[in-house]
Design an enzyme around this catalytic site. Structure first.
Site, PDB file in Angstrom:
ATOM      1  N   ASN A 851       0.754  -1.240   0.000  1.00  0.00           N
ATOM      2  CA  ASN A 851       0.000   0.000   0.000  1.00  0.00           C
ATOM      3  C   ASN A 851       0.795   1.306   0.000  1.00  0.00           C
ATOM      4  OD1 ASN A 851      -2.693  -1.187   0.215  1.00  0.00           O
ATOM      5  ND2 ASN A 851      -1.981  -1.859   2.220  1.00  0.00           N
ATOM      6  N   TYR A 852       2.050   1.248   0.346  1.00  0.00           N
ATOM      7  CA  TYR A 852       2.742   2.513   0.557  1.00  0.00           C
ATOM      8  C   TYR A 852       3.985   2.749  -0.282  1.00  0.00           C
ATOM      9  CZ  TYR A 852      -0.309   3.461   4.449  1.00  0.00           C
ATOM     10  OH  TYR A 852      -1.403   3.731   5.209  1.00  0.00           O
ATOM     11  N   LEU A 853       4.548   1.684  -0.762  1.00  0.00           N
ATOM     12  CA  LEU A 853       5.795   1.860  -1.485  1.00  0.00           C
ATOM     13  C   LEU A 853       5.528   1.914  -2.981  1.00  0.00           C
ATOM     14  CD1 LEU A 853       7.943  -0.609   0.606  1.00  0.00           C
ATOM     15  CD2 LEU A 853       7.761   1.873   0.825  1.00  0.00           C
TER      16      LEU A 853
END
Length: 893
Positions: A851-853
């Site tokens: 979800n974030y990288l």
DNA sequence: ACCATGACTTGGCCGGATTTTG
DNA sequence: CAAAATCCGGCCAAGTCATGGT
């Protein structure tokens, strides 16, 4: 080199001319490596390929079968297309604030994030008291006051050309791959076929304009949503009304109209004909039609052309030379969701609905009440079984759980049932029955299991796919959630409540106007109620034979919509919280999801341009006289520095966790001189808000003034991705692939820590640690032994006997030394393993990866470092990040 | 301004599949 | 080859945030 070339070629063949192989190699330093890499790539691709290309027999029959335009309630579309706020108009005013004087609030401790689920968490932030309150102007330690990533990051390459990596590349992979395998026209759902024709030149003999001449009535008939279009006013403005029809009858927000009259239920054939005609144009929203000339990007399927920007050709040859237009500020990317306008998400949408869990099979095992067996109806037994199955879990010690369960069960038992008190119930017979069943299942032979699996797959296959704008896409969660007892996280007030079985009449389907309504696989409730008595059933069975409307009457969805401004395929009301919905969406690998994923990261990258200004601004506002301003400043600081979540308000019937805006005074404990301890999960609710002038919408409104589209969560994405990018670039030293992978994992871990992605310690963790320690000790023993042998050997003496008295092989000193070194290396490795294991015991890496990288960071790094991407991304991540695969190796976040 | 609602993303656990280890 | 460890996908709960009505 030769080898590589060969592989490439092969792959290209395998996948068709302009499909782009997933090969990252630019050179072939190691033939072997390359080969395996290539091999891996290939296979994963081929699989993909197959899936996409798999013939779908059902599709056909299904389509064919719904000869009758099934009528659920055909509801005219509800909402007007959201007007996206243009990310496109960056206001730089604020961001220009001087960046350099950031307050010096030292932060040693690990940042982490806000909410935790039932996990004890203590955050210590050395936040100089002034920082939170008084504010001091000067900063002496620039490093310290830079939030998170800033501390890690060096200067950003000013040159950051990649920036632009513009849209056209975006969905490349996905799109290129998919359409092509729609080859056999036969498996194509009707509407997609039609669509294709439309674009190409149409054999259906309807031009775009024909639509305009079509008599209103005809149209009305087809979609059944007559009400709106019949209005005279609409006749005049017919075009627009029609075009927006699906998307934008604002007045019809939630038309829970009773079934609209269904014009020609029994004129099957005529309907069919009309449908055809309508297809041409009607399903193409006006916005799209008008767009046609300009929006090259969109082009619904089929024009699979070569010159797609970012197509594989250019890419293969010119990775380097692809320089990007730094289209400043990405105005475009967020403004025109690459497709058409005004919130439209798709043009055609075909799918098969959802699959329901199998009906309950009563087992007849009797539980005991006051020691005596009780008779239960299947419905009662079903719920009893849900509870019985959980006997050995910790829920049994939670009064809340039991109470909620009993309340709901009682409703099913009825008022005067024998069973009145849960305490007098003995579920063990059912529990034991269940254990036995589980055992049986485990004992099944591999073949049996396989057969079972295949059976299931066969049943589910047709639900797994949807066709969106002519492209076959995976559906995410096509299985309706089975009934069960609700298990919230932590001390959830609703734990134990019965999550009732979802029926077709609970479900709303969203589907293209011209797509066949999915066959409803099990009887809907209304139908059953309707046909309560024999006479009625008789009458209807005759009708059924006569006009063949079986499915209309007996099987029915709750509602049918054709809303192309949303991406869901279906939803039902959450049985636990009736104010919420459970949606069925496309899978993460779909173009639609990939698209928005990319937009998310682009937005985070945009923040890069603003971050210094923003930090300077909030630092300055720490000292603001206006409480609101001050609170916003501190809150922004926490969000930036600790990667806290925004923290929306929650109702009392939800779990009591907090995020930034919902921090209570009790969450926070100042520790002189300049530490602020933040504990999440204070005791009970009801404490005073720390930020009493603040909530997420105010905060986000403020953030939006600083940067278009900025919200709290963007900071998380930004800090996560920038950290990865930074650590990778700094810490990759070369060496073996394995070492590089370690570097990656290390960076990944940092990010997970920043975001506070937790996991529970595995049950066997301590056992595993002990075992590791034992092994290490053992090896150390071995080393000692070897050392004594070595000294002895040097003196020409034979080695000591083994523990069990047997003599050892006599080795020369050199060999012994080598062996010692070997063993030591082994020990070191184990020590390292031990360390990371301990490190990661409470840290989950997966969440950030998913979800974030920004996957482009990873992909580009892999390309540069010649690390096979499969070492980092598993199959599903590869699919999810298809849109990122062709990134330039020079990409930096 | 505030609130309810709707849509969509994020998060962590669980159980089965796969890989590693003994 | 079995047991243990690890990986992975599915599941579903719980977030975020925008919007539209009042």
């Amino acid at each position: 080199m030769a080898l590589e070339a060969f592989d490439k070629q092969k792959m290209v063949d395998d996948m068709d001319e302009d499909d782009e192989p997933l090969v990252f190699k630019r050179s072939s330093s190691s033939a072997k490596k390359n080969q395996s890499n290539a091999e891996a790539n290939k296979s994963s691709f081929q699989k993909h390929d197959q899936q996409l290309g798999r013939p779908k027999p059902e599709a056909r029959s299904l389509n064919g079968q719904s000869t009758i335009p099934q009528k659920g309630k055909m509801i005219p579309p509800s909402k007007s297309p959201p007007v996206k706020s243009p990310l496109a108009t960056p206001k730089s005013s604020n961001s220009s604030a001087m960046a350099s004087s950031i307050k010096s609030s030292e932060v040693n401790s690990k940042p982490s994030t806000s909410v935790s689920h039932a996990k004890q968490q203590i955050k210590e932030e050395k936040l100089s008291t002034e920082a939170a309150g008084e504010h001091s102007e000067d900063s002496d330690d620039p490093e310290d006051n830079k939030p998170l990533s800033a501390r890690l990051s060096t200067s950003f390459p000013k040159t950051n050309s990649n920036h632009g990596n513009k849209r056209p590349n975006a969905s490349n992979l996905g799109q290129k791959l998919k359409p092509k395998r729609e080859d056999s026209d036969d498996e194509k759902p009707l509407s997609s076929k039609i669509q294709v024709k439309n674009n190409v030149g149409s054999s259906t003999s309807k031009s775009y304009y024909s639509d305009e001449k079509k008599p209103l009535l005809a149209k009305t008939n087809q979609n059944g949503s007559a009400s709106m279009e019949m209005k005279p006013s609409n006749i005049i403005k017919k075009r627009p009304a029609d075009g927006f029809n699906s998307a934008s009858q604002p007045s019809l927000k939630k038309p829970k109209l009773p079934d609209t009259p269904t014009p020609n239920k029994n004129k099957v054939s005529s309907v069919k004909v009309e449908k055809k005609e309508e297809d041409d144009e009607d399903h193409i929203p006006i916005s799209q039609r008008m767009k046609k000339p300009t929006s090259s990007d969109k082009k619904p399927s089929s024009v699979k052309n070569l010159t797609r920007p970012g197509s594989s050709i250019s890419k293969k040859t010119t990775m380097k030379s692809k320089k990007f237009v730094k289209n400043s500020k990405y105005s475009k990317s967020s403004k025109l969701p690459p497709s058409s306008g005004e919130g439209q998400k798709w043009t055609t949408l075909v799918h098969n609905g959802v699959i329901f869990p199998p009906p309950y099979k009563p087992h007849g095992v009797k539980m005991l009440y006051k020691g005596k067996p009780v008779d239960l109806t299947p419905e009662q037994e079903e719920v009893a079984t849900m509870y019985a199955v959980m006997l050995e879990t910790e829920y049994m010690s939670k009064p809340q759980f039991k109470e909620n369960f009993m309340t709901d069960w009682r409703k099913i038992l009825g008022k005067n049932h024998t069973i009145q008190s849960l305490d007098l119930c003995d579920f063990t017979p059912i529990y034991e029955w269940h254990q036995k069943e589980k055992e049986k299942k485990k004992q099944m032979s591999t073949d049996e299991k396989k057969a079972l699996k295949e059976e299931k797959l066969k049943q589910e296959e047709k639900y797994m796919w949807a066709v969106v704008d002519g492209v076959r896409e995976k559906v995410g969660n096509f299985r309706v959630e089975p009934p069960g007892l609700f298990r919230g996280r932590g001390e959830h007030p609703k734990m134990g409540k019965l999550k009732k079985r979802i029926r077709p009449s609970d479900i709303t389907i969203n589907i293209g106007k011209d797509a066949p309504i999915p066959e409803c696989p099990i009887p809907g409730e209304r139908a059953i109620l309707f046909l309560e008595n024999i006479q009625e059933q008789l009458v209807f069975s005759i009708l059924v034979v006569k006009i063949n409307i079986l499915d209309v009457i007996f099987f029915r969805w709750g509602e049918i919509r054709h809303d192309n401004t949303v991406t869901w395929l279906a939803y039902w009301i959450d049985p636990i919280n009736s104010r919420e919905f459970k949606y069925v969406f496309l899978a993460a690998s779909s173009t639609l999801k990939g698209q928005s994923d990319k937009e998310k990261y682009e937005k985070a990258r945009l923040l890069k341009e603003y971050i210094l200004g923003i930090r300077a601004a909030y630092t300055k506002d720490f000292g603001s006289k206006e409480p609101t301003k001050k609170q916003i400043a501190v809150a922004t600081y926490l969000i930036d520095k600790l990667a806290l979540r925004a923290g929306n308000e929650k109702d009392d019937d939800e779990a009591d966790t907090v995020g930034c805006c919902t921090l209570k005074v009790e969450n926070v404990e100042p520790v002189p001189p300049n530490i602020l301890k933040i504990l999440f999960l204070p005791g009970k609710k009801g404490g005073d808000d720390l930020f009493d002038k603040l909530d997420t919408s105010k905060l986000n409104a403020h953030l939006k003034e600083l940067m278009p589209g900025l919200t709290a969560k963007v900071f998380r994405t930004y800090n996560a991705s920038i950290t990865l990018d930074d650590m990778l670039s700094k810490e990759t030293k070369g060496g073996e692939v394995a070492e590089k992978v370690v570097v990656y994992q290390h960076a990944n871990k940092q990010v997970a820590i920043i975001c506070n992605h937790q996991r529970s310690v595995s049950k066997s963790h301590s056992a595993q640690m002990t075992r590791l320690n034992e092994k290490i000790d053992e090896l150390k023993g071995v080393v000692e032994e070897l050392k004594t042998d070595l000294t002895r050997a040097k003196k020409g003496k034979p080695p000591l006997k083994n523990a069990d008295g047997k003599p050892k092989r006599n080795m020369n000193p050199d060999a012994l030394e080598r062996k010692i070194a070997q063993t030591n290396a082994k020990i070191e490795k184990m020590e390292r393993d031990k360390e990371t294991k301990e490190d990661l015991k409470t840290v989950a890496l997966g969440t950030s990866k998913i979800n974030y990288l920004d996957p482009r960071i990873t992909v580009a790094w892999c390309k540069r470092q010649e690390v096979p991407i499969e070492k980092i991304f598993n199959k599903s991540l590869l699919a999810k990040f298809a849109w990122a695969m062709d990134v330039d190796p020079g990409f930096r976040f």
